[in-house]
Scaffold this motif. Sequence first.
Motif, PDB file in Angstrom:
ATOM      1  N   GLY A  90       0.795  -1.220   0.000  1.00 13.60           N
ATOM      2  CA  GLY A  90       0.000   0.000   0.000  1.00 13.60           C
ATOM      3  C   GLY A  90       0.826   1.267   0.000  1.00 13.60           C
ATOM      4  N   GLU A  91       2.155   1.155   0.216  1.00 16.44           N
ATOM      5  CA  GLU A  91       3.017   2.332   0.281  1.00 16.44           C
ATOM      6  C   GLU A  91       3.868   2.498  -0.972  1.00 16.44           C
ATOM      7  N   GLU A  92       3.507   1.796  -2.050  1.00 16.78           N
ATOM      8  CA  GLU A  92       4.321   1.845  -3.261  1.00 16.78           C
ATOM      9  C   GLU A  92       4.357   3.248  -3.879  1.00 16.78           C
ATOM     10  N   ARG A  93       3.216   3.882  -4.032  1.00 13.68           N
ATOM     11  CA  ARG A  93       3.196   5.224  -4.631  1.00 13.68           C
ATOM     12  C   ARG A  93       3.931   6.221  -3.744  1.00 13.68           C
ATOM     13  N   ALA A  94       3.755   6.110  -2.438  1.00 15.26           N
ATOM     14  CA  ALA A  94       4.445   7.024  -1.525  1.00 15.26           C
ATOM     15  C   ALA A  94       5.957   6.883  -1.686  1.00 15.26           C
ATOM     16  N   LEU A  95       6.423   5.657  -1.869  1.00 10.92           N
ATOM     17  CA  LEU A  95       7.858   5.442  -2.085  1.00 10.92           C
ATOM     18  C   LEU A  95       8.306   6.094  -3.383  1.00 10.92           C
ATOM     19  N   LEU A  96       7.553   5.914  -4.457  1.00  6.39           N
ATOM     20  CA  LEU A  96       7.915   6.526  -5.736  1.00  6.39           C
ATOM     21  C   LEU A  96       7.948   8.052  -5.631  1.00  6.39           C
ATOM     22  N   GLU A  97       6.976   8.629  -4.956  1.00  2.00           N
ATOM     23  CA  GLU A  97       6.953  10.082  -4.811  1.00  2.00           C
ATOM     24  C   GLU A  97       8.113  10.572  -3.953  1.00  2.00           C
ATOM     25  N   ARG A  98       8.448   9.820  -2.926  1.00  2.00           N
ATOM     26  CA  ARG A  98       9.583  10.202  -2.084  1.00  2.00           C
ATOM     27  C   ARG A  98      10.882  10.153  -2.884  1.00  2.00           C
ATOM     28  N   VAL A  99      11.054   9.117  -3.696  1.00  2.00           N
ATOM     29  CA  VAL A  99      12.244   9.020  -4.533  1.00  2.00           C
ATOM     30  C   VAL A  99      12.293  10.182  -5.524  1.00  2.00           C
ATOM     31  N   ALA A 100      11.171  10.481  -6.173  1.00  3.17           N
ATOM     32  CA  ALA A 100      11.141  11.577  -7.144  1.00  3.17           C
ATOM     33  C   ALA A 100      11.516  12.905  -6.493  1.00  3.17           C
ATOM     34  N   ASP A 101      11.032  13.141  -5.286  1.00  5.03           N
ATOM     35  CA  ASP A 101      11.330  14.395  -4.581  1.00  5.03           C
ATOM     36  C   ASP A 101      12.809  14.511  -4.227  1.00  5.03           C
ATOM     37  N   ARG A 102      13.483  13.381  -4.041  1.00  4.49           N
ATOM     38  CA  ARG A 102      14.875  13.402  -3.589  1.00  4.49           C
ATOM     39  C   ARG A 102      15.894  13.320  -4.714  1.00  4.49           C
ATOM     40  N   LEU A 103      15.456  13.027  -5.923  1.00  2.00           N
ATOM     41  CA  LEU A 103      16.380  12.984  -7.051  1.00  2.00           C
ATOM     42  C   LEU A 103      16.823  14.395  -7.424  1.00  2.00           C
ATOM     43  N   PRO A 104      17.959  14.533  -8.113  1.00  3.00           N
ATOM     44  CA  PRO A 104      18.438  15.877  -8.485  1.00  3.00           C
ATOM     45  C   PRO A 104      17.366  16.675  -9.213  1.00  3.00           C
ATOM     46  N   ALA A 105      17.293  17.955  -8.900  1.00  4.10           N
ATOM     47  CA  ALA A 105      16.247  18.809  -9.474  1.00  4.10           C
ATOM     48  C   ALA A 105      16.306  18.833 -10.994  1.00  4.10           C
ATOM     49  N   GLY A 106      17.506  18.771 -11.557  1.00  5.41           N
ATOM     50  CA  GLY A 106      17.658  18.833 -12.995  1.00  5.41           C
ATOM     51  C   GLY A 106      17.131  17.623 -13.736  1.00  5.41           C
ATOM     52  N   TRP A 107      16.792  16.568 -13.016  1.00  4.91           N
ATOM     53  CA  TRP A 107      16.289  15.361 -13.665  1.00  4.91           C
ATOM     54  C   TRP A 107      14.815  15.481 -14.046  1.00  4.91           C
ATOM     55  N   GLY A 108      14.112  16.456 -13.494  1.00  7.88           N
ATOM     56  CA  GLY A 108      12.704  16.615 -13.805  1.00  7.88           C
ATOM     57  C   GLY A 108      11.856  15.419 -13.415  1.00  7.88           C
ATOM     58  N   ALA A 109      12.154  14.809 -12.285  1.00  7.24           N
ATOM     59  CA  ALA A 109      11.457  13.592 -11.870  1.00  7.24           C
ATOM     60  C   ALA A 109      10.024  13.889 -11.447  1.00  7.24           C
ATOM     61  N   GLY A 110       9.133  12.965 -11.774  1.00 13.93           N
ATOM     62  CA  GLY A 110       7.738  13.091 -11.375  1.00 13.93           C
ATOM     63  C   GLY A 110       7.053  11.742 -11.409  1.00 13.93           C
ATOM     64  N   VAL A 111       5.941  11.646 -10.733  1.00 13.89           N
ATOM     65  CA  VAL A 111       5.157  10.415 -10.685  1.00 13.89           C
ATOM     66  C   VAL A 111       3.780  10.709 -11.252  1.00 13.89           C
ATOM     67  N   ARG A 112       3.324   9.840 -12.146  1.00 11.55           N
ATOM     68  CA  ARG A 112       1.989  10.016 -12.725  1.00 11.55           C
ATOM     69  C   ARG A 112       1.234   8.699 -12.672  1.00 11.55           C
ATOM     70  N   ALA A 113      -0.083   8.814 -12.729  1.00 11.05           N
ATOM     71  CA  ALA A 113      -0.930   7.623 -12.743  1.00 11.05           C
ATOM     72  C   ALA A 113      -0.995   7.067 -14.159  1.00 11.05           C
ATOM     73  N   THR A 114      -0.940   5.734 -14.278  1.00 14.69           N
ATOM     74  CA  THR A 114      -1.094   5.055 -15.564  1.00 14.69           C
ATOM     75  C   THR A 114      -2.054   3.885 -15.369  1.00 14.69           C
ATOM     76  N   PRO A 115      -2.552   3.308 -16.445  1.00 18.06           N
ATOM     77  CA  PRO A 115      -3.423   2.139 -16.302  1.00 18.06           C
ATOM     78  C   PRO A 115      -2.759   0.976 -15.570  1.00 18.06           C
ATOM     79  N   ASP A 116      -1.404   0.960 -15.557  1.00 22.19           N
ATOM     80  CA  ASP A 116      -0.666  -0.104 -14.878  1.00 22.19           C
ATOM     81  C   ASP A 116      -0.187   0.304 -13.490  1.00 22.19           C
TER      82      ASP A 116
END
Length: 252
Positions: free
Chosen positions: A84-110
């Motif tokens: 149940g914490e998978e999306r939270a982990l992805l968002e936490r990783v995206a927030d901590r990656l270098p700013a220049g990477w343009g990291a983000g999390v989006r919803a997909t059918p999968d």
Amino acid sequence: MVWAVLLAALTWVSVRDDPPTVREQRSLDQAGPVVDRAVGELVAAAGDAVLALTPARVERGCRVTPFADGATLARGVDVVVPAGEERALLERVADRLPAGWGAGVRATPDGPRLRADAGEFVTVEGRAGTDGRVRLTADTGCRPVGSGYATPPPGAAGAELSVLAEALAALGRPAGPDPEVLAAPCPGGGVARTARVAGGAPPLSPAAALARFATPVADTPEVYAYRRGDVAVLVDRAAGDSPVSATTACPR
């Protein structure tokens, strides 16, 4: 004629001095260190989550151009969090990656998907699996092979080797060859290391053998995961080679 000579000279100077502007100008041996550093960034961004580096995959046979063969390189990090914490982990990783990477999390059918650009045409992705599993990857896409990919040296062994040996002994796995050690450079210095033994996962639940070491982060039919001090242990019965791994992550 003079213009033709001048144009050829300018083209040669551009190829020699300008940075690559397309992926096809960057060979696999040049892109490999970028992938290794990206994996280290992913490990650091995952924080204190239970994780393991996965073996690099080099696949030949793709086409760089209609006239030239190439290869792809991908490296990954498997992360286990409570279900149940998978999306939270992805968002936490995206927030901590270098700013220049343009990291983000989006919803997909999968399910939720992390996307980022590590530079030099290396793509970073994160996908949520089932029962708290997340796979983070860095991928070169098709490149000229060049001199090929060289794995980064693991450096001095840490506590991961002794913790892995402890887990294997508890699982009743007979002594075998030395474990494979995978490494990635950490962004703040140091090296993340995973020691793994293929075929070490038992056919039945490992909980009875390993529960005395620590409270599990995950205990499912596919994976058993726990922390032993600063070392993360994964027993992965879903992977093709059924590895048992122990990982020392980046310093915090």
